[in-house]
Every structure is written in structure tokens, then in C-alpha cells.
Design an enzyme around this catalytic site. Structure first.
Site, short mmCIF file in Angstrom:
data_model
loop_
_atom_site.label_atom_id
_atom_site.label_comp_id
_atom_site.label_asym_id
_atom_site.label_seq_id
_atom_site.Cartn_x
_atom_site.Cartn_y
_atom_site.Cartn_z
N LYS A 78 1.06 -1.17 -0.05
CA LYS A 78 0.16 0.02 0.10
C LYS A 78 0.75 1.36 0.08
CE LYS A 78 -4.31 -1.88 1.45
NZ LYS A 78 -5.56 -1.64 2.25
N LYS A 89 -4.83 -10.02 -5.49
CA LYS A 89 -6.33 -10.32 -4.76
C LYS A 89 -7.12 -8.95 -5.35
CE LYS A 89 -6.17 -7.70 -0.51
NZ LYS A 89 -7.34 -7.51 0.72
N LYS A 100 -11.39 -4.00 -2.94
CA LYS A 100 -12.53 -2.94 -2.73
C LYS A 100 -12.16 -1.66 -3.60
CE LYS A 100 -14.04 -3.46 1.74
NZ LYS A 100 -12.64 -3.40 2.51
N1 AQP Z 1 -9.42 -11.14 -2.22
C1 AQP Z 1 -9.96 -11.58 -0.95
N2 AQP Z 1 -10.26 -12.80 -0.96
C2 AQP Z 1 -10.66 -13.37 0.28
N3 AQP Z 1 -10.84 -12.69 1.50
C3 AQP Z 1 -10.46 -11.30 1.42
N4 AQP Z 1 -10.41 -10.31 2.24
C4 AQP Z 1 -10.16 -9.23 1.28
N5 AQP Z 1 -9.77 -9.35 0.31
C5 AQP Z 1 -9.98 -10.52 0.19
C6 AQP Z 1 -10.94 -10.43 3.52
O1 AQP Z 1 -12.23 -9.43 3.68
C7 AQP Z 1 -11.94 -8.95 4.99
C8 AQP Z 1 -12.43 -7.58 5.18
O2 AQP Z 1 -11.18 -6.98 4.48
P1 AQP Z 1 -10.81 -5.47 4.94
O3 AQP Z 1 -11.96 -4.66 4.19
O4 AQP Z 1 -10.48 -5.34 6.15
O5 AQP Z 1 -9.56 -4.59 3.88
P2 AQP Z 1 -8.82 -5.55 2.99
O6 AQP Z 1 -8.27 -6.93 3.40
O7 AQP Z 1 -7.71 -4.45 2.67
O8 AQP Z 1 -9.92 -5.62 1.54
P3 AQP Z 1 -9.93 -4.88 0.35
O9 AQP Z 1 -11.09 -5.41 -0.35
O10 AQP Z 1 -8.61 -5.39 -0.53
O11 AQP Z 1 -9.95 -3.41 0.79
P4 AQP Z 1 -9.07 -2.37 0.38
O12 AQP Z 1 -9.14 -2.06 -0.98
O13 AQP Z 1 -9.85 -0.95 1.11
O14 AQP Z 1 -7.74 -2.55 0.91
C9 AQP Z 1 -10.78 -9.52 5.63
O15 AQP Z 1 -10.85 -10.62 6.60
C10 AQP Z 1 -9.91 -9.89 4.50
O16 AQP Z 1 -9.00 -10.88 4.87
#
Ligand code: AQP
Length: 336
Positions: free
Chosen positions: A117, A198, A201
Site C-alpha cells: 500500500k 487479490k 475494494k
Molecule cells: N480477495 C480476497 N479474498 C478473500 N478474502 C479477502 N478479504 C479481503 N480481500 C479478500 C478479507 O475480507 C475481510 C475484510 O477486508 P478489509 O475490508 O478489512 O480490507 P482488505 O483486506 O484490505 O480488503 P480489500 O477489499 O482489499 O480493501 P481495500 O481495497 O480497502 O484494501 C478481511 O478478513 C480480509 O482478509
């Protein structure tokens, strides 16, 4: 209930940084529902994590309610689980400071999420580096036994365990050392446009993900455009066929069929047929969630659930915080 039969405590959260996608759902959120019948569950909308990167205040507040509504829409039951917003419980930030004083910069710089990040940024916000300590505080505050999350959070759970163990060993037993809980299938759903990354969002390309609130047309477009390969054979091989393997994974979890049976079903068929059917499977799985979300999102019930959750979460968190203050000698109010 006696001490010996006490249910295990579960804690997890999602950042309100955008609409929850099927990666979040299949990796983490479906575990929330699975666990709530025989565990003592606390689910948080971690808005303080979201501001590690700049957020529009109006959008952030809307996303908090979106995520809370989606918790309810997928089946989290407020009669069984506490649902609340992180910033409604000040002890998260308070404990995070105590844990910051018990963690090392070296271990934080090693976190792969920080590395990815902060990549290409001239200077990274301190919050991005400290995020895993705040996550440790979230978990340890509730004497959590089990943390249901996706694979990408493994390293952060390890850090929470290390910090808890460090405090327990250098002071006195203060924290429960939590365990991560990961799904066998769906623990890491990959981006549809680039299956080496991965699903996320905040990725720029909206077709890299399927959000739980996407309409049928968007679902269709994203799946039909998804990256596969030129072999034209449907088989599971993450190394050589990451795109097709990712689609098989999604198909399997959403339909409840095994990957082997799907591979057999599409023997001799092309990617076009497979993708078209995956569109139907996805729409069937997500449309009831969307309908439930629409019922809840603007209801007074939603606000009542979050307010009630905050009261219950504050009670537990303040108890832990007092214990921590006693251990570290903070403040004048010794509870013993
Ligand atoms: N691609 C993924 N596959 C499986 N699990 C996932 N998680 C995130 N991406 C995947 C799981 O979802 C939960 C919530 O995630 P988060 O909102 O805390 O943040 P993150 O992991 O950073 O998810 P994003 O979607 O990638 O958000 P942004 O783009 O904001 O960084 C967690 O349990 C995570 O493991």
C-alpha cells in the site's frame, strides 16, 4: 453458563472503504454467519482503519451504513452477534497506543500490506504503518479466541499474537492469544482482470471485482471480461491457469459444487459456456442479499442495532482497558 462451557469469543471487522466484494464475502463474511450459532460473536465496521488512506467524509459515513447493512443482509443476526462501528468505542484507539509502545518498527515495516500500500508513494502515512497495531487492539480488546479473516490477514494475526504474548510474558497474563480462522476455499479470491492480484475494494478497475451490490448487468460484464488464458480447457491449475482456477473457485463456493465436479461438467466445453453459467450462479447467490440490503439500508432498525452494539461493545472494551491500565500503571483508578 459456567466458565467451563463458556462459548469461544469471535471478533472480526471490515473496512468501510467501498462496497464489499465476493472476496470479502467468501474469505471472511460467510464465516461470520457460520460461527454465530455456537460462538460469542462481535463484528465491527472498522472505520478508523479506513482513514489510513484519505476518505471523503460523506462517502465514509455512507459506506459505514452500507457495510453494516450488508452484515445483516448476508445473515448476521443482531440477536446473536454484536454489530458496531469501531469509532463508537474509544478504547480501540486507547489500547492501540499501549500496544504501539509494545511493538517494534522493524516488525511493522515487514508487513507485506504496508509494503504494497505504500509502494510508489513518496512518503507513506504513519497510519498505514500502524494499522496492524490498531488491528491487534481491535482483537485483544474483546478477549478474542477466534478471528475469521481472509488469507491476506495471516501476517497481521501473527503480529497480534506476538504482541499479546510479549505483554503476557513481560508483564503478566493480560491478553488471550487469538487464532486466525481461514476458509479452505475462498480464503483468497483474485482480481478478475489480473488473477495474480487479490480482489480489492479500492482497485481502480471496477471489473476487477464483483461487489455484493452489483446489478445483474455489471456482474455479467465483469465475468465475461475476466482474464483467462489461451488453452481453452477448464481445469484447476493455479500456477499455470490462475484466471480459470480463480473462476472455478468462485463457482464452487457460490454453487456448493466441488471443483472436480465442475471440471467434469465442462469437459469439452469452452470458456464462453463456463462464464455464462458462472454469471447465473453469481446472480442467483447475490440477488437475495441485494434484496435484503435494500430493505435494511435506510431503516431506523439499522441505527438502533448499531447504537445497541456500541453500548454492548463499550462495556466489554472498557473492562479490558481497565485491566490493561492496572497492568501498566496508567491513571489513578486501580480497580483492585
Ligand atoms: N480477495 C480476497 N479474498 C478473500 N478474502 C479477502 N478479504 C479481503 N480481500 C479478500 C478479507 O475480507 C475481510 C475484510 O477486508 P478489509 O475490508 O478489512 O480490507 P482488505 O483486506 O484490505 O480488503 P480489500 O477489499 O482489499 O480493501 P481495500 O481495497 O480497502 O484494501 C478481511 O478478513 C480480509 O482478509
Amino acid at each position: 453458563m459456567s466458565e467451563t462451557t463458556k462459548m469461544k469469543r469471535v471478533f472480526s471487522g471490515v473496512q468501510p472503504t467501498g462496497n464489499i466484494h465476493i472476496g470479502n464475502y467468501l474469505g471472511a463474511l460467510r464465516q461470520f454467519v457460520e460461527l454465530q450459532d455456537d460462538h460469542d460473536c462481535i463484528y465491527c465496521i472498522v472505520d478508523e482503519h479506513a482513514i489510513t488512506l484519505p476518505q471523503d467524509p460523506k462517502e465514509l459515513r455512507a459506506h459505514i451504513l452500507d457495510v453494516a447493512s450488508l452484515y445483516l443482509a448476508i445473515g448476521v443476526d443482531p440477536k446473536k452477534s454484536i454489530i458496531f462501528v469501531q469509532s463508537d468505542v474509544p478504547a480501540h484507539a486507547e489500547l492501540a497506543w499501549v500496544l504501539t509502545c509494545n511493538s517494534y518498527t522493524g516488525e511493522l515495516y515487514r508487513m507485506t500490506q504496508f509494503k504494497s500500500k505504500s509502494q510508489n508513494k513518496e512518503s507513506a502515512p504513519t497510519g498505514l504503518l500502524m494499522y496492524p497495531v490498531l488491528m491487534a487492539a481491535d482483537i485483544l480488546l474483546y478477549d478474542t479466541d477466534v478471528v475469521p479473516v481472509g488469507n491476506d490477514q495471516k501476517q497481521h494475526i501473527e503480529l497480534a499474537r506476538d504482541i499479546a504474548t510479549r505483554v503476557n510474558n513481560t508483564r503478566k497474563k493480560t491478553f488471550i492469544v487469538p487464532e486466525g480462522r481461514f476458509m479452505k476455499e475462498g480464503a483468497r479470491i483474485m482480481a478478475l482482470d489480473d488473477p495474480t492480484q487479490k480482489m480489492s475494494k479500492s482497485a481502480e478497475n471496477i471489473h476487477s471485482r464483483i461487489s455484493l451490490l452489483d446489478d445483474d448487468n455489471k456482474i455479467k460484464k465483469s465475468i465475461m471480461k475476466s482474464t483467462t488464458d489461451s488453452e481453452g480447457i477448464i481445469r484447476f491449475d493455479v500456477q499455470n491457469k490462475p484466471g480459470v482456477s480463480n473462476l472455478l473457485n468462485i463457482y464452487s463456493v457460490l454453487s456448493g459444487k466441488s471443483i472436480d465436479s465442475i471440471v467434469n461438467e465442462y469437459d469439452g466445453k469452452g470458456y464462453g459456456d463456463f462464464k455464462k453459467d458462472l454469471v447465473d450462479v453469481t446472480i442467483n447467490a447475490l440477488s437475495p442479499i441485494r434484496a435484503k440490503y435494500e430493505e435494511i439500508r435506510h431503516s431506523k432498525e439499522l441505527i438502533d442495532i448499531l447504537n445497541d452494539g456500541a453500548i454492548r461493545a463499550n462495556t466489554i472494551a472498557n473492562r479490558t482497558m481497565q485491566r490493561v491500565k492496572d497492568v501498566f500503571g496508567l491513571g489513578l483508578n486501580d480497580s483492585k
